[in-house]
Scaffold this motif. Structure first.
Motif, PDB file in Angstrom:
ATOM      1  N   PRO A 162      -2.980   5.185 -25.988  1.00  0.00           N
ATOM      2  CA  PRO A 162      -1.623   4.820 -25.010  1.00  0.00           C
ATOM      3  C   PRO A 162      -1.654   5.310 -23.461  1.00  0.00           C
ATOM      4  CG  PRO A 162      -1.131   5.429 -27.136  1.00  0.00           C
ATOM      5  CD  PRO A 162      -2.523   5.729 -26.898  1.00  0.00           C
ATOM      6  N   ILE A 163      -2.444   6.569 -23.764  1.00  0.00           N
ATOM      7  CA  ILE A 163      -2.441   6.986 -22.253  1.00  0.00           C
ATOM      8  C   ILE A 163      -3.542   6.172 -21.372  1.00  0.00           C
ATOM      9  CG2 ILE A 163      -3.318   8.880 -20.771  1.00  0.00           C
ATOM     10  CD1 ILE A 163      -2.522  10.961 -23.142  1.00  0.00           C
ATOM     11  N   GLY A 164      -4.702   5.735 -21.827  1.00  0.00           N
ATOM     12  CA  GLY A 164      -5.415   4.810 -21.154  1.00  0.00           C
ATOM     13  C   GLY A 164      -5.053   3.542 -20.828  1.00  0.00           C
ATOM     14  N   VAL A 165      -4.302   2.898 -21.692  1.00  0.00           N
ATOM     15  CA  VAL A 165      -3.776   1.688 -21.448  1.00  0.00           C
ATOM     16  C   VAL A 165      -2.667   1.845 -20.386  1.00  0.00           C
ATOM     17  CG1 VAL A 165      -2.280  -0.278 -22.192  1.00  0.00           C
ATOM     18  CG2 VAL A 165      -4.189   0.706 -23.706  1.00  0.00           C
ATOM     19  N   CYS A 166      -1.617   2.589 -20.359  1.00  0.00           N
ATOM     20  CA  CYS A 166      -0.707   2.975 -19.387  1.00  0.00           C
ATOM     21  C   CYS A 166      -1.327   3.230 -17.992  1.00  0.00           C
ATOM     22  CB  CYS A 166      -0.049   4.135 -19.765  1.00  0.00           C
ATOM     23  SG  CYS A 166       1.448   3.762 -21.427  1.00  0.00           S
ATOM     24  N   ALA A 167      -2.417   4.195 -18.076  1.00  0.00           N
ATOM     25  CA  ALA A 167      -2.975   4.597 -16.902  1.00  0.00           C
ATOM     26  C   ALA A 167      -3.660   3.452 -16.269  1.00  0.00           C
ATOM     27  CB  ALA A 167      -4.095   5.708 -17.174  1.00  0.00           C
ATOM     28  N   GLY A 168      -4.169   2.425 -17.065  1.00  0.00           N
ATOM     29  CA  GLY A 168      -4.684   1.329 -16.341  1.00  0.00           C
ATOM     30  C   GLY A 168      -3.904   0.145 -15.773  1.00  0.00           C
ATOM     31  N   LEU A 169      -2.732   0.106 -16.659  1.00  0.00           N
ATOM     32  CA  LEU A 169      -1.827  -0.941 -15.894  1.00  0.00           C
ATOM     33  C   LEU A 169      -0.873  -0.081 -14.825  1.00  0.00           C
ATOM     34  CD1 LEU A 169      -0.094  -1.835 -19.368  1.00  0.00           C
ATOM     35  CD2 LEU A 169      -1.620  -3.187 -17.865  1.00  0.00           C
ATOM     36  N   LEU A 170      -0.812   1.099 -14.640  1.00  0.00           N
ATOM     37  CA  LEU A 170      -0.251   1.599 -13.678  1.00  0.00           C
ATOM     38  C   LEU A 170      -1.242   1.588 -12.310  1.00  0.00           C
ATOM     39  CD1 LEU A 170       1.200   5.054 -14.803  1.00  0.00           C
ATOM     40  CD2 LEU A 170       2.459   3.131 -14.030  1.00  0.00           C
ATOM     41  N   CYS A 171      -2.634   1.750 -12.812  1.00  0.00           N
ATOM     42  CA  CYS A 171      -3.582   1.503 -11.589  1.00  0.00           C
ATOM     43  C   CYS A 171      -3.597   0.050 -10.908  1.00  0.00           C
ATOM     44  CB  CYS A 171      -5.066   1.651 -12.251  1.00  0.00           C
ATOM     45  SG  CYS A 171      -6.494   1.372 -10.867  1.00  0.00           S
ATOM     46  N   ALA A 172      -3.225  -0.981 -11.961  1.00  0.00           N
ATOM     47  CA  ALA A 172      -3.299  -2.265 -11.412  1.00  0.00           C
ATOM     48  C   ALA A 172      -2.037  -2.483 -10.553  1.00  0.00           C
ATOM     49  CB  ALA A 172      -3.180  -3.333 -12.915  1.00  0.00           C
ATOM     50  N   PHE A 173      -0.712  -1.979 -11.100  1.00  0.00           N
ATOM     51  CA  PHE A 173       0.543  -2.157 -10.475  1.00  0.00           C
ATOM     52  C   PHE A 173       0.367  -1.301  -9.067  1.00  0.00           C
ATOM     53  CE2 PHE A 173       4.701  -0.244  -9.195  1.00  0.00           C
ATOM     54  CZ  PHE A 173       5.350  -1.323  -9.127  1.00  0.00           C
ATOM     55  N   CYS A 174      -0.154  -0.287  -8.815  1.00  0.00           N
ATOM     56  CA  CYS A 174      -0.398   0.605  -7.676  1.00  0.00           C
ATOM     57  C   CYS A 174      -1.317  -0.211  -6.664  1.00  0.00           C
ATOM     58  CB  CYS A 174      -0.966   1.944  -7.807  1.00  0.00           C
ATOM     59  SG  CYS A 174       0.175   3.018  -8.532  1.00  0.00           S
ATOM     60  N   TYR A 175      -2.102  -1.098  -7.257  1.00  0.00           N
ATOM     61  CA  TYR A 175      -3.152  -1.627  -6.352  1.00  0.00           C
ATOM     62  C   TYR A 175      -2.546  -2.904  -5.801  1.00  0.00           C
ATOM     63  CZ  TYR A 175      -7.815  -3.823  -4.901  1.00  0.00           C
ATOM     64  OH  TYR A 175      -8.780  -4.241  -4.229  1.00  0.00           O
ATOM     65  N   ALA A 176      -1.591  -3.556  -6.616  1.00  0.00           N
ATOM     66  CA  ALA A 176      -0.791  -4.736  -6.341  1.00  0.00           C
ATOM     67  C   ALA A 176      -0.023  -4.321  -5.072  1.00  0.00           C
ATOM     68  CB  ALA A 176      -0.074  -5.560  -7.531  1.00  0.00           C
ATOM     69  N   VAL A 177       0.724  -3.032  -5.448  1.00  0.00           N
ATOM     70  CA  VAL A 177       1.834  -2.742  -4.476  1.00  0.00           C
ATOM     71  C   VAL A 177       1.085  -2.455  -3.192  1.00  0.00           C
ATOM     72  CG1 VAL A 177       3.265  -0.830  -4.020  1.00  0.00           C
ATOM     73  CG2 VAL A 177       3.459  -2.062  -5.834  1.00  0.00           C
ATOM     74  N   PHE A 178      -0.164  -1.790  -3.007  1.00  0.00           N
ATOM     75  CA  PHE A 178      -1.001  -1.327  -1.933  1.00  0.00           C
ATOM     76  C   PHE A 178      -1.207  -2.689  -1.156  1.00  0.00           C
ATOM     77  CE2 PHE A 178      -5.276  -1.201  -0.229  1.00  0.00           C
ATOM     78  CZ  PHE A 178      -5.118  -0.554   0.973  1.00  0.00           C
ATOM     79  N   ILE A 179      -1.652  -3.609  -1.668  1.00  0.00           N
ATOM     80  CA  ILE A 179      -1.882  -4.993  -1.201  1.00  0.00           C
ATOM     81  C   ILE A 179      -0.626  -5.672  -0.601  1.00  0.00           C
ATOM     82  CG2 ILE A 179      -2.790  -7.082  -1.559  1.00  0.00           C
ATOM     83  CD1 ILE A 179      -4.565  -6.371  -3.689  1.00  0.00           C
ATOM     84  N   PHE A 180       0.319  -5.403  -1.138  1.00  0.00           N
ATOM     85  CA  PHE A 180       1.688  -5.941  -0.619  1.00  0.00           C
ATOM     86  C   PHE A 180       2.214  -5.262   0.319  1.00  0.00           C
ATOM     87  CE2 PHE A 180       6.384  -5.746  -0.945  1.00  0.00           C
ATOM     88  CZ  PHE A 180       6.611  -7.156  -1.009  1.00  0.00           C
ATOM     89  N   LEU A 181       2.265  -3.941   0.360  1.00  0.00           N
ATOM     90  CA  LEU A 181       2.347  -2.949   1.611  1.00  0.00           C
ATOM     91  C   LEU A 181       1.463  -3.245   2.580  1.00  0.00           C
ATOM     92  CD1 LEU A 181       3.621   0.033  -0.340  1.00  0.00           C
ATOM     93  CD2 LEU A 181       5.231  -1.664   0.612  1.00  0.00           C
ATOM     94  N   SER A 182       0.522  -3.562   2.388  1.00  0.00           N
ATOM     95  CA  SER A 182      -0.781  -3.686   3.460  1.00  0.00           C
ATOM     96  C   SER A 182      -0.155  -4.658   4.534  1.00  0.00           C
ATOM     97  CB  SER A 182      -2.075  -3.741   3.115  1.00  0.00           C
ATOM     98  OG  SER A 182      -2.555  -2.549   2.420  1.00  0.00           O
TER      99      SER A 182
END
Length: 317
Positions: A162-182
């Motif tokens: 569960p920790i690995g899956v949640c961390a991977g999905l949070l990484c994906a979300f943060c990357y998408a937010v970074f591109i959005f904010l950029s």
């Protein structure tokens, strides 16, 4: 055809390629015994130094001009808060990705990371209050299929936490937010100026959360500076700068699709530098990802050609 319509997407594509180089450099650093905290903080510290040099050069060349137009300046507190949030999101991508790598196989971590493609499309739809285009949906579907093949997930037994899956999905979300904010934060600021402050905020967050003793532990004067310089250039300097220039000129959906160049470059680099074996199924996935990246551009070119074809006059008998 407007040259800018080609240049800005290519800059975002190059930013994704820069991120693809990182995994190989990180593996080389790990082989020398450096820890996760040492590698990540060194990456952003080196990127901060490089961007600082760029900023000093720019300020010297523009001695009599400010980098932010006076009529477009926002309050200082507002700028600091926005840049701090962006910096935190930027470094969170690395933190969550490496946490996912520690608890799940690398192939699964890559697949989880690449969920940023459809997350970015959803963020754009929410921000602009409209449904995503059919072209974007098809491109993302091709990218996700290619990721499954390229990541080597199919046909293997996978153990998930569960920790690995949640961390991977949070990484994906943060990357998408970074591109959005950029593409949206402080677009009136010069890209070098903006990138410098984003990386400054990211470095500040990392030093507070991950490694407060970084400068006193002797890590800086060890041999990690060799890997840190490469990681800083390709992980904290060039991609942030390229996204700062390119993403404000294209849509978030297009930026997320173009950023998918990270995985093919990561695979190609690992083959060239680390001599890792890659199956034909993974190469097929790489081709699918390239097809997904090229599909929107080919679609738009086809539409332009149709518009240029004159309609034949029909004679009514």
């Amino acid at each position: 055809m407007d040259i800018r319509a080609v240049v800005y997407p290519l800059l975002v594509l190059a930013g994704g390629c820069c991120y693809g180089i990182l995994s190989t450099i990180v593996k080389l650093a790990y082989e020398q015994g450096y820890t996760f905290a040492d590698v990540v903080v060194s990456q952003y510290f080196s990127g901060w130094v490089i961007l600082g040099i760029f900023l000093l050069i720019l300020l010297t060349l523009r001695r009599n001009r400010t980098l932010t137009p006076s009529h477009l300046r926002t309050p200082l507190l507002h700028r600091v808060v926005i840049l701090l949030i962006t910096g935190a999101v930027t470094c969170s991508v690395c933190l969550f990705y490496y946490l996912s790598l520690e608890t799940t196989p690398a192939s699964v971590a890559v697949v989880l990371l690449f969920q940023f493609t459809w997350i970015g499309i959803i963020l754009e739809s929410i921000a602009e209050r409209r449904l995503p285009s059919r072209t974007s949906v098809i491109a993302v579907a091709i990218l996700l299929i290619g990721t499954l093949f390229a990541g080597g997930v199919l046909g293997t037994e996978i153990s998930l936490t569960p920790i690995g899956v949640c961390a991977g999905l949070l990484c994906a979300f943060c990357y998408a937010v970074f591109i959005f904010l950029s593409g949206r934060i402080e677009p009136q600021m010069h890209p070098v100026h903006r990138s410098f402050w984003i990386v400054t905020c990211a470095l500040f967050v990392l030093l507070c959360v991950l490694s407060p003793e970084y400068f006193t532990s002797g890590t800086v004067i060890s041999g990690i500076w060799i890997y840190g310089a490469a990681l800083g250039l390709f992980g904290a300097c060039l991609p942030v700068l390229l996204y700062a220039v390119g993403t404000p000129k294209i849509s978030t959906g297009a930026a997320t699709i173009l950023s998918s160049s990270e995985l093919p470059v990561a695979i190609i680099t690992s083959v060239i530098v680390l001599h890792e074996a890659v199956s034909w199924i993974q190469w097929f996935g790489v081709l699918c990802i390239f097809a997904g990246i090229a599909y929107p551009h080919l679609r738009s070119v086809g539409k332009e050609k149709k518009k240029k074809i004159p309609k034949k006059n029909l004679r009514v008998k």
